[in-house]
Design an enzyme around this catalytic site. Sequence first.
Site, PDB file in Angstrom:
ATOM      1  N   LYS A  91      28.112 -72.548-103.753  1.00 29.78           N
ATOM      2  CA  LYS A  91      26.700 -72.569-104.151  1.00 29.78           C
ATOM      3  C   LYS A  91      26.201 -71.151-104.405  1.00 29.78           C
ATOM      4  O   LYS A  91      25.474 -70.889-105.364  1.00 29.78           O
ATOM      5  CB  LYS A  91      25.849 -73.254-103.083  1.00 29.78           C
ATOM      6  CG  LYS A  91      26.156 -74.747-102.973  1.00 29.78           C
ATOM      7  CD  LYS A  91      25.430 -75.388-101.809  1.00 29.78           C
ATOM      8  CE  LYS A  91      25.831 -76.850-101.676  1.00 29.78           C
ATOM      9  NZ  LYS A  91      25.433 -77.441-100.409  1.00 29.78           N
ATOM     10  N   LEU A 109      32.534 -78.476 -94.748  1.00 29.22           N
ATOM     11  CA  LEU A 109      31.842 -78.798 -95.991  1.00 29.22           C
ATOM     12  C   LEU A 109      30.368 -78.963 -95.623  1.00 29.22           C
ATOM     13  O   LEU A 109      30.048 -79.472 -94.537  1.00 29.22           O
ATOM     14  CB  LEU A 109      32.376 -80.091 -96.609  1.00 29.22           C
ATOM     15  CG  LEU A 109      33.815 -80.054 -97.146  1.00 29.22           C
ATOM     16  CD1 LEU A 109      34.240 -81.426 -97.665  1.00 29.22           C
ATOM     17  CD2 LEU A 109      33.963 -79.004 -98.255  1.00 29.22           C
ATOM     18  N   ASP A 110      29.483 -78.559 -96.546  1.00 23.94           N
ATOM     19  CA  ASP A 110      28.052 -78.721 -96.279  1.00 23.94           C
ATOM     20  C   ASP A 110      27.716 -80.203 -96.144  1.00 23.94           C
ATOM     21  O   ASP A 110      28.435 -81.063 -96.649  1.00 23.94           O
ATOM     22  CB  ASP A 110      27.227 -78.138 -97.433  1.00 23.94           C
ATOM     23  CG  ASP A 110      27.432 -76.645 -97.572  1.00 23.94           C
ATOM     24  OD1 ASP A 110      27.769 -75.995 -96.567  1.00 23.94           O
ATOM     25  OD2 ASP A 110      27.259 -76.129 -98.696  1.00 23.94           O
ATOM     26  N   GLU A 111      26.568 -80.457 -95.554  1.00 24.83           N
ATOM     27  CA  GLU A 111      26.128 -81.852 -95.334  1.00 24.83           C
ATOM     28  C   GLU A 111      26.109 -82.640 -96.646  1.00 24.83           C
ATOM     29  O   GLU A 111      26.500 -83.809 -96.700  1.00 24.83           O
ATOM     30  CB  GLU A 111      24.735 -81.785 -94.665  1.00 24.83           C
ATOM     31  CG  GLU A 111      23.989 -83.085 -94.564  1.00 24.83           C
ATOM     32  CD  GLU A 111      23.160 -83.397 -95.798  1.00 24.83           C
ATOM     33  OE1 GLU A 111      23.219 -84.558 -96.229  1.00 24.83           O
ATOM     34  OE2 GLU A 111      22.476 -82.487 -96.337  1.00 24.83           O
TER      35      GLU A 111
END
Length: 242
Positions: A199, A104-106
């Site tokens: 995104k 998962l992205d930050e």
Amino acid sequence: MKARLSQILFTQGFGTRRLCAGLIFNEEVKVGGEIVDDPDAEFETEGLVFEVSGKTWPYYAKALVLLNKPAGYECSQKPKHHPSVLSLLPGPLRERGVQPIGRLDEDTTGLLLLTDDGSLIHKLTSPKHHVPKVYEATCKHPVTPEMVQQLRDGVELREPNRDPAKPDHTEFTQAEGAEAFGTHGIRLTLVEGKYHQVKRMIAAVGNRCEALHRPQFGALRLPESLKPGEWAWVHSPAEVTA
Ligand code: URA
């Protein structure tokens, strides 16, 4: 399977064999509420629960845990700008070498699975095995029915070529499920895990993802009782694939 207590502690991430024997000699280890000071004492590992320094641990041949990932943590083992999600787990799990199952992205929050079982990582991340992941995105602009339809029909994402001498290419990507919620929310179900996939898909339909949360991975939902930064055991991979 029966195993010696020092070997059990070693497999469960309590350090070198020497350190594990030391914990036992120092009367830090209890089984069934009783101190066991013999490193060679044998126990059935299936369903075993033991205590180390007052903390209870269930025995698992392979560890599988879920973390409610807060924003501000990186999934990488060598994070660049933020602490690693691994810093949210207790030492023995890190020592066992658990790794995130996909990333998962930050700034993404929600359900992150981690395991020390390499074949499980492959199974749960490969699109071939078709494990759906649900994402809830909050978008900058209102979500229109056309955007939802486009995401269901599929969009082209530009994929950089690993070989800089070769041109980038585009890849067709489709959401298994897409539905709007509220005015700015969109819930997407994906079976792939491309880089920044949600995104980029939202950008491809002319909107912008401003916040992203994953409430579900396969059949497993993030328990409401688990606060951001907290983790829990998953007793069997079947809870994910059911
Ligand atoms: N898609 C994204 O864009 N980011 C995530 O963290 C997960 C899926």
